[in-house]
Design a protein around this motif. Structure first.
Motif, mmCIF file in Angstrom:
data_model
loop_
_atom_site.group_PDB
_atom_site.id
_atom_site.type_symbol
_atom_site.label_atom_id
_atom_site.label_comp_id
_atom_site.label_asym_id
_atom_site.label_seq_id
_atom_site.Cartn_x
_atom_site.Cartn_y
_atom_site.Cartn_z
ATOM 1 N N VAL A 1 -3.965 8.239 0.744
ATOM 2 C CA VAL A 1 -4.839 8.507 1.891
ATOM 3 C C VAL A 1 -6.286 8.600 1.435
ATOM 4 C CG1 VAL A 1 -3.007 9.686 3.158
ATOM 5 C CG2 VAL A 1 -4.518 11.012 1.681
ATOM 6 N N LYS A 2 -7.175 8.225 2.360
ATOM 7 C CA LYS A 2 -8.628 8.334 2.203
ATOM 8 C C LYS A 2 -9.165 7.353 1.155
ATOM 9 C CE LYS A 2 -8.822 13.208 3.625
ATOM 10 N NZ LYS A 2 -9.240 14.572 3.247
ATOM 11 N N ASN A 3 -9.960 6.406 1.682
ATOM 12 C CA ASN A 3 -10.662 5.440 0.815
ATOM 13 C C ASN A 3 -9.711 4.724 -0.135
ATOM 14 O OD1 ASN A 3 -13.134 6.388 1.961
ATOM 15 N ND2 ASN A 3 -13.169 8.058 0.446
ATOM 16 N N THR A 4 -8.679 4.173 0.463
ATOM 17 C CA THR A 4 -7.658 3.526 -0.361
ATOM 18 C C THR A 4 -8.007 2.073 -0.645
ATOM 19 O OG1 THR A 4 -6.369 2.944 1.599
ATOM 20 C CG2 THR A 4 -5.843 5.034 0.511
ATOM 21 N N GLU A 5 -7.569 1.605 -1.807
ATOM 22 C CA GLU A 5 -7.773 0.220 -2.222
ATOM 23 C C GLU A 5 -6.503 -0.266 -2.911
ATOM 24 O OE1 GLU A 5 -11.608 -0.696 -4.200
ATOM 25 O OE2 GLU A 5 -12.005 1.452 -4.017
ATOM 26 N N VAL A 6 -6.286 -1.593 -2.817
ATOM 27 C CA VAL A 6 -5.090 -2.188 -3.412
ATOM 28 C C VAL A 6 -5.450 -3.510 -4.072
ATOM 29 C CG1 VAL A 6 -2.881 -3.312 -2.917
ATOM 30 C CG2 VAL A 6 -3.407 -1.117 -1.863
ATOM 31 N N ILE A 7 -4.851 -3.736 -5.218
ATOM 32 C CA ILE A 7 -4.779 -5.072 -5.823
ATOM 33 C C ILE A 7 -3.310 -5.312 -6.118
ATOM 34 C CG2 ILE A 7 -5.311 -6.472 -7.851
ATOM 35 C CD1 ILE A 7 -8.015 -5.165 -7.999
ATOM 36 N N TYR A 8 -2.775 -6.436 -5.542
ATOM 37 C CA TYR A 8 -1.339 -6.650 -5.675
ATOM 38 C C TYR A 8 -1.049 -8.133 -5.910
ATOM 39 C CZ TYR A 8 3.653 -6.119 -4.828
ATOM 40 O OH TYR A 8 5.012 -6.111 -4.972
ATOM 41 N N TYR A 9 -0.252 -8.454 -6.907
ATOM 42 C CA TYR A 9 0.123 -9.832 -7.242
ATOM 43 C C TYR A 9 1.339 -10.214 -6.401
ATOM 44 C CZ TYR A 9 -3.072 -9.776 -11.210
ATOM 45 O OH TYR A 9 -4.200 -9.714 -12.002
ATOM 46 N N GLY B 1 -6.589 6.032 -4.074
ATOM 47 C CA GLY B 1 -7.067 6.765 -2.919
ATOM 48 C C GLY B 1 -7.496 8.151 -3.361
ATOM 49 N N LYS B 2 -7.922 8.951 -2.382
ATOM 50 C CA LYS B 2 -8.311 10.313 -2.760
ATOM 51 C C LYS B 2 -7.087 11.111 -3.185
ATOM 52 C CE LYS B 2 -10.672 14.488 -1.165
ATOM 53 N NZ LYS B 2 -9.586 15.399 -1.578
ATOM 54 N N ASP B 3 -6.037 11.059 -2.353
ATOM 55 C CA ASP B 3 -4.813 11.821 -2.645
ATOM 56 C C ASP B 3 -3.594 10.924 -2.497
ATOM 57 O OD1 ASP B 3 -6.248 14.281 -2.951
ATOM 58 O OD2 ASP B 3 -6.279 14.491 -0.760
ATOM 59 N N LEU B 4 -2.509 11.347 -3.138
ATOM 60 C CA LEU B 4 -1.239 10.629 -3.035
ATOM 61 C C LEU B 4 -0.150 11.636 -2.688
ATOM 62 C CD1 LEU B 4 0.222 8.015 -5.509
ATOM 63 C CD2 LEU B 4 1.595 10.000 -4.838
ATOM 64 N N PHE B 5 0.726 11.263 -1.763
ATOM 65 C CA PHE B 5 1.869 12.096 -1.385
ATOM 66 C C PHE B 5 3.135 11.246 -1.468
ATOM 67 C CE2 PHE B 5 -1.898 13.647 0.813
ATOM 68 C CZ PHE B 5 -1.919 14.985 0.428
ATOM 69 N N GLY B 6 4.091 11.704 -2.273
ATOM 70 C CA GLY B 6 5.325 10.953 -2.444
ATOM 71 C C GLY B 6 6.523 11.734 -1.936
ATOM 72 N N LYS B 7 7.594 10.984 -1.610
ATOM 73 C CA LYS B 7 8.820 11.607 -1.108
ATOM 74 C C LYS B 7 10.006 11.120 -1.941
ATOM 75 C CE LYS B 7 11.392 13.972 1.754
ATOM 76 N NZ LYS B 7 11.370 15.464 1.759
ATOM 77 N N LYS C 1 -6.175 -8.252 -2.331
ATOM 78 C CA LYS C 1 -7.170 -7.222 -2.606
ATOM 79 C C LYS C 1 -7.653 -6.677 -1.272
ATOM 80 C CE LYS C 1 -11.171 -6.261 -5.530
ATOM 81 N NZ LYS C 1 -12.157 -6.805 -6.483
ATOM 82 N N THR C 2 -7.312 -5.400 -0.987
ATOM 83 C CA THR C 2 -7.532 -4.847 0.351
ATOM 84 C C THR C 2 -8.113 -3.441 0.259
ATOM 85 O OG1 THR C 2 -5.670 -6.115 1.236
ATOM 86 C CG2 THR C 2 -6.423 -4.226 2.532
ATOM 87 N N ILE C 3 -8.962 -3.098 1.243
ATOM 88 C CA ILE C 3 -9.504 -1.752 1.421
ATOM 89 C C ILE C 3 -9.084 -1.270 2.802
ATOM 90 C CG2 ILE C 3 -11.604 -0.353 1.604
ATOM 91 C CD1 ILE C 3 -12.998 -2.356 -0.188
ATOM 92 N N CYS C 4 -8.619 0.006 2.876
ATOM 93 C CA CYS C 4 -8.247 0.572 4.178
ATOM 94 C C CYS C 4 -8.271 2.085 4.103
ATOM 95 C CB CYS C 4 -6.870 0.062 4.623
ATOM 96 S SG CYS C 4 -5.551 0.488 3.468
ATOM 97 N N SER C 5 -7.860 2.751 5.200
ATOM 98 C CA SER C 5 -7.886 4.217 5.244
ATOM 99 C C SER C 5 -6.656 4.837 4.602
ATOM 100 C CB SER C 5 -8.000 4.702 6.700
ATOM 101 O OG SER C 5 -9.218 4.270 7.253
ATOM 102 N N ALA C 6 -5.497 4.154 4.677
ATOM 103 C CA ALA C 6 -4.261 4.708 4.124
ATOM 104 C C ALA C 6 -3.312 3.569 3.785
ATOM 105 C CB ALA C 6 -3.611 5.674 5.106
ATOM 106 N N ILE C 7 -2.472 3.824 2.809
ATOM 107 C CA ILE C 7 -1.488 2.832 2.378
ATOM 108 C C ILE C 7 -0.145 3.530 2.198
ATOM 109 C CG2 ILE C 7 -0.845 1.182 0.570
ATOM 110 C CD1 ILE C 7 -3.802 1.094 -0.218
ATOM 111 N N ARG C 8 0.917 2.903 2.668
ATOM 112 C CA ARG C 8 2.274 3.370 2.392
ATOM 113 C C ARG C 8 2.970 2.337 1.510
ATOM 114 N NH1 ARG C 8 6.545 6.309 6.275
ATOM 115 N NH2 ARG C 8 5.133 7.978 5.589
#
Length: 588
Positions: A441-449, A423-429, A462-469
């Motif tokens: 956040v922003k233009n996020t993509e995932v590839i997950y087995y 994504g554009k940015d990553l925020f971790g806790k 394989k997914t595209i979305c606005s944000a991923i947690r």
């Protein structure tokens, strides 16, 4: 009438006999003086005998002289001696002087005491009872002093005090070399100065330069510093020096230890070489390196050569390395900078980049230029990475990966590919220093087995979305949540080409991963060119070299070296007020 005449004749015979004997002694003295001038005799000469007598029972073979309105005076090869009573053994060429004794040698040496035993053959004087020995501006006081005029040395063995224009020195055993203007002290050595104190087991001191050379456990305590070493140098004029064996300096709120440590009070500067540890006593941080400089006034440390900063993060040490480390600022606002090839490591978090900037006041660690971090098996990259700590709890609080954030972990079950999120940015806790939540956040993509309960691969998401947690547990992905219009599918492995199983920008840097605290060092760090500290097993007394050179350039009579003078050709000492001379060797 006959008895009276006999008594008068008896008195005259005594007087005449004494006069003859005194005159004989005087004539012998004149002969001796002539012989000494011709270099043929070492006899002690009578200059003024005053009252003369003998006491064969108590002092067999001795002439006894006592003062009248003047003290008795003797002379021997350039030295004069005055006293109240003198017992002179002419045949043995020795003298015992008693009462208000004073010996003068030239214009520079004066010795006073209650008694002196002097041997004209060996030119050795033993003085006792409130002895005071003065050589130019140096004054030595002791109960018993041996003065060897042949070697031009004096020494005591039962406590003495030396005072010059700068310092007061005391010790149990001491020796003073007049040609070198050097004193050697042993056992309970103490220097008292208005600005500092120095305690040592063995110390050489020069009364001209005021330089001290320490050859045993030694402690120097100044107003703003404390130095311990077991071999070192100290300039008492300007309060600067170095230690080259087991050295430690307590310097403001830092402790500096190393093979060789140097400092100057005037410039508030210290440096150290080889196996260095600089401890921050307030923030409990430690820097280790093979070269470091400490600027007390600026509250800063510079370190290089396998340099590493070690700090405690909730019972877990954080190691930060760079080709160069700099720590600046007051304790509450310390700033750590690691330049070039910077790396860090703690148990479950590590990373590398070009440079690291860490601020105590804000609790922010910035990884600058080409940064990468690993949390467990997860690799995270971006244009810039910030790790933030909670200032109250001193625990890790949050993580920021800004611009081009990318998370990659190898598929640990099937070992067939890589789980990816970008994504554009990553925020971790962080919770209890463990990374629990990752928000992309922003233009996020995932590839997950994806696997079933029997660890059978069911497909590749394989997914595209606005944000991923991403929810983490034990540093592994526990759950994925897609926000705002996710668009994607789960593909059977056979339906997703290999070239489509990597997101754009994918770079796996697993071979760079830092798995232990030792991995922060490169091959060059482990094979640095160490310096050889000179003087550890050889003389460090550079004043001896200077004094001997001056003697050799002067009167030929003075070219005979003192028995304690060091051979300059063998002198590998560190020069005063300079860092030690070095030569380079390759070490592992």
């Amino acid at each position: 009438m006959g008895k009276l005449l006999f008594f008068v004749v008896f008195l005259l015979s005594i007087h005449f006999g004494s006069a003859q004997e005194n005159d004989a002694v005087g004539k012998q003295a004149a002969v001796d003086t002539t012989q000494v001038a011709e270099g043929e005799s070492t006899q002690i000469n009578i200059v003024y005998g005053a009252n003369f007598t003998k006491d064969e029972e108590q002092f067999p073979g001795a002439f006894i002289f006592s003062k009248d309105d003047r003290q008795v005076q003797f002379e021997h090869q350039g030295a004069d001696l005055w006293c109240d009573i003198a017992i002179h053994y002419q045949k043995e060429n020795r003298l015992r002087a008693i009462g208000n004794v004073r010996m003068q040698q030239g214009d520079s040496v004066e010795l006073t005491s209650g008694k002196i035993d002097y041997d004209g053959e060996t030119k050795l004087a033993k003085s006792y009872e409130e002895v005071v020995f003065v050589n130019n501006t140096m004054t030595l006081r002791t109960d018993t002093l041996y003065f060897d005029r042949e070697k031009q040395e004096s020494y005591y063995q039962d406590f003495g005090t030396v005072v010059d224009s700068t310092n007061t020195l005391t010790s149990e055993i001491g020796r003073y070399f007049m040609e070198l203007k050097k004193a050697q002290f042993l056992d309970s050595v103490h220097i008292q100065n208005p600005e500092f104190t120095l305690d040592s087991e063995q110390l050489d001191y020069y009364t001209t330069s005021k330089n001290a050379y320490m050859y045993g456990p030694s402690t120097i305590t100044g107003e703003t510093y404390k130095m311990y070493c077991e071999r070192g140098f100290y300039d008492t004029n300007v309060e600067s020096g170095y230690g080259i064996k087991n050295t430690r300096i307590d310097y403001n709120n830092r402790i500096i230890e190393g093979d060789s440590v140097y400092f100057e009070k005037a410039t508030e500067f210290a440096s150290a070489t080889n196996n260095i540890t600089v401890t921050d006593t307030i923030n409990k941080g430690v820097i280790r390196a093979h070269y470091a400089e400490v600027y007390k006034a600026r509250d800063s440390v510079f370190a290089t050569k396998r340099a590493v900063s070690i700090s405690l993060v909730q019972q877990d040490s954080l190691y930060v390395h760079g080709d160069t480390l700099m720590v600046t600022g007051k304790p509450e606002n310390r700033i750590l900078r690691a330049f070039r090839n910077a790396k860090f490591y703690k148990t479950d978090l590590s990373g590398k980049c070009d440079s690291i900037h860490s601020t105590q006041k804000t609790g922010v660690i910035q990884l600058i230029k080409n940064p990468v971090i690993w949390n467990g098996e997860n690799q995270m990259t971006g244009d810039s990475i910030h790790i933030i700590s909670d200032l109250k709890t001193e625990k890790l609080d949050s993580l920021k990966v800004l611009d081009n954030a990318f998370v990659i972990s190898q598929d640990t079950i099937g070992k067939v590919g890589f789980n990816q999120a970008k994504g554009k940015d990553l925020f971790g806790k962080f919770i209890d220093n463990e990374l629990k939540i990752i928000d992309l956040v922003k233009n996020t993509e995932v590839i997950y087995y994806m696997y079933d309960e029997d660890d059978i691969l069911t497909g590749i998401d394989k997914t595209i979305c606005s944000a991923i947690r991403i929810t983490m547990a034990n540093n592994d992905v526990e759950d994925l949540t897609f926000f705002t219009d996710p668009d994607g599918d789960i593909f059977p492995e056979k339906d997703l080409p290999v070239e489509s199983r990597k997101l754009r920008g994918f770079i796996w840097r697993g071979d760079e991963r830092i798995l232990t605290k030792y991995d922060i060092f490169d091959e060059d760090d482990n094979h640095i060119e160490m310096v050889v500290i000179k003087g550890v097993n050889s003389p460090i007394d550079t004043d001896a070299e200077v004094e001997q050179r001056d003697l050799n350039q002067g009167d030929p009579i003075n070219k005979i070296p003192s028995p304690d003078a060091k051979d300059p050709s063998n002198d590998q000492a560190t020069k005063p007020r300079l860092r030690p001379k070095v030569e380079k060797v390759k070490t592992n």
